[in-house]
Design a protein around this motif. Structure first.
Motif, PDB file in Angstrom:
ATOM      1  N   LYS A 113      -7.259  -3.978   2.250  1.00 22.73           N
ATOM      2  CA  LYS A 113      -7.881  -4.284   0.955  1.00 22.73           C
ATOM      3  C   LYS A 113      -6.947  -3.769  -0.144  1.00 22.73           C
ATOM      4  N   THR A 114      -6.694  -4.616  -1.147  1.00 19.03           N
ATOM      5  CA  THR A 114      -5.701  -4.306  -2.175  1.00 19.03           C
ATOM      6  C   THR A 114      -6.347  -4.067  -3.530  1.00 19.03           C
ATOM      7  N   ILE A 115      -5.899  -3.004  -4.203  1.00 22.77           N
ATOM      8  CA  ILE A 115      -6.348  -2.699  -5.565  1.00 22.77           C
ATOM      9  C   ILE A 115      -5.114  -2.547  -6.447  1.00 22.77           C
ATOM     10  N   ARG A 116      -5.122  -3.200  -7.606  1.00 25.63           N
ATOM     11  CA  ARG A 116      -4.043  -3.093  -8.576  1.00 25.63           C
ATOM     12  C   ARG A 116      -4.621  -2.645  -9.907  1.00 25.63           C
ATOM     13  N   GLU A 152      -3.730   1.073  -2.968  1.00 25.23           N
ATOM     14  CA  GLU A 152      -3.796   0.972  -4.420  1.00 25.23           C
ATOM     15  C   GLU A 152      -2.410   1.205  -5.020  1.00 25.23           C
ATOM     16  N   HIS A 153      -2.011   0.332  -5.948  1.00 27.58           N
ATOM     17  CA  HIS A 153      -0.716   0.487  -6.606  1.00 27.58           C
ATOM     18  C   HIS A 153      -0.808   0.037  -8.061  1.00 27.58           C
ATOM     19  N   PHE A 154       0.290   0.227  -8.780  1.00 28.74           N
ATOM     20  CA  PHE A 154       0.360  -0.136 -10.193  1.00 28.74           C
ATOM     21  C   PHE A 154       0.105  -1.632 -10.386  1.00 28.74           C
ATOM     22  N   LYS A 155      -0.380  -1.974 -11.542  1.00 28.98           N
ATOM     23  CA  LYS A 155      -0.905  -3.320 -11.790  1.00 28.98           C
ATOM     24  C   LYS A 155       0.120  -4.430 -11.563  1.00 28.98           C
ATOM     25  N   SER A 156       1.403  -4.139 -11.845  1.00 27.94           N
ATOM     26  CA  SER A 156       2.414  -5.202 -11.761  1.00 27.94           C
ATOM     27  C   SER A 156       2.984  -5.408 -10.364  1.00 27.94           C
ATOM     28  N   LYS A 157       2.560  -4.611  -9.392  1.00 24.78           N
ATOM     29  CA  LYS A 157       3.065  -4.794  -8.024  1.00 24.78           C
ATOM     30  C   LYS A 157       2.420  -6.044  -7.421  1.00 24.78           C
ATOM     31  N   GLU A 165       3.058  -7.850  -4.363  1.00 24.95           N
ATOM     32  CA  GLU A 165       2.863  -8.055  -2.937  1.00 24.95           C
ATOM     33  C   GLU A 165       1.993  -6.956  -2.325  1.00 24.95           C
ATOM     34  N   VAL A 166       1.458  -7.260  -1.147  1.00 21.73           N
ATOM     35  CA  VAL A 166       0.710  -6.253  -0.392  1.00 21.73           C
ATOM     36  C   VAL A 166       1.680  -5.157   0.041  1.00 21.73           C
ATOM     37  N   SER A 167       1.238  -3.927  -0.045  1.00 20.54           N
ATOM     38  CA  SER A 167       2.080  -2.778   0.278  1.00 20.54           C
ATOM     39  C   SER A 167       2.685  -2.888   1.680  1.00 20.54           C
TER      40      SER A 167
END
Length: 268
Positions: free
Chosen positions: A184-187, A157-162, A164-166
């Motif tokens: 699995k990615t959450i923004r 999970e990262h900030f909305k404007s990121k 790419e995948v971590s």
């Protein structure tokens, strides 16, 4: 220990504040691409009381040789970009300066360059230099070795404007021999960074979770790396290399645990 910091974005500034507050290191300078803030004092800019010089220079002002000659350091800390190593590699090698790189992703040619200079100086590269993430990765690998049959999923999970995948999530997947599709990615909002590894057993679930509350966590990781990299032979190291010795209990610690821990059946 005299250190120089390359890169002064959000993370670089957070790291600089931790370095300035530490009594174990002396921040000599910060180097950045932009000429904005040139010759400003880092302590003054960040509002941190410190007697350390910590002046800001632009990469266009000095060659690496000139910078290291006028303002010598023992260690370079790189939070810039994948191209930063091109600037200092030759000059640092020539002077025996230790390098700590926290660049999240390098192309193959830059990794090759890091490996080459590591033949002559100690080099540490960690895509995520926080202590928590690197402890989590070691713990996850141990658990997978214990129970290789479990289902494993990675959530980041990262900030909305990121966009790419971590890179850290990809590193976790690589360490556990999992495909990137397992991530699995959450923004959402201003989340700094959350990484969770889920181990699905038949009758239980284990969740290993790390959350960065502030970017100063990277500074704590840098201090740990500085303390544990000193005196190391030339070579390319990871945070795992520095952390693993702490997983080995000495004889006194082992005796204490055995003396103070009862088998579970004795509690019945």
């Amino acid at each position: 220990m005299k250190v120089g910091l390359i890169g002064f974005g959000k993370t670089g500034r957070a790291v600089a504040s931790v370095l300035l507050e530490s009594k174990k290191v002396n921040l000599q300078w910060v180097l950045r691409k932009s000429t904005t803030l040139e010759h400003r004092s880092v302590p003054e800019f960040l509002g941190v009381h410190s007697d350390e010089p910590g002046l800001i220079y632009s990469i266009s002002e000095f060659s690496a040789d000139e910078l290291f000659e006028k303002h010598p350091v023992d260690v370079i800390i790189d939070f810039s970009s994948a191209d930063g190593v091109d600037y200092y590699a030759e000059a640092a090698t020539k002077r025996g300066i230790t390098v700590i790189s926290a660049i999240s992703a390098y192309p193959d040619n830059k990794l090759k360059l890091l490996s080459e200079i590591a033949e002559k100086i100690p080099v540490l590269h960690s895509p995520n230099i926080t202590l928590g993430i690197n402890f989590l990765m070691i713990a996850a690998k141990i658990l997978k070795n214990i129970a290789p049959y479990t289902d494993i999923e990675i959530i980041e999970e990262h900030f909305k404007s990121k966009p790419e995948v971590s890179g850290t999530a990809k590193k976790i997947a690589q360490a556990l021999d999992l495909p990137d599709e397992s991530i699995k990615t959450i923004r959402a909002g201003g989340i700094i960074g959350v990484h969770e590894i889920i181990f699905g057993f038949p009758y239980q679930v284990v969740r290993l979770r790390h959350e960065s509350i502030s970017r100063e966590a990277f500074g704590n990781g840098i201090i740990f790396a500085l303390e544990n990299l000193v005196g190391k032979d030339n070579g390319l190291y990871t945070m795992e290399d520095l952390l693993l010795p702490y997983f080995h209990l000495n004889e006194t610690e082992q005796m204490f645990i055995e003396k103070n821990t009862k088998p579970w059946w004795r509690f019945w």
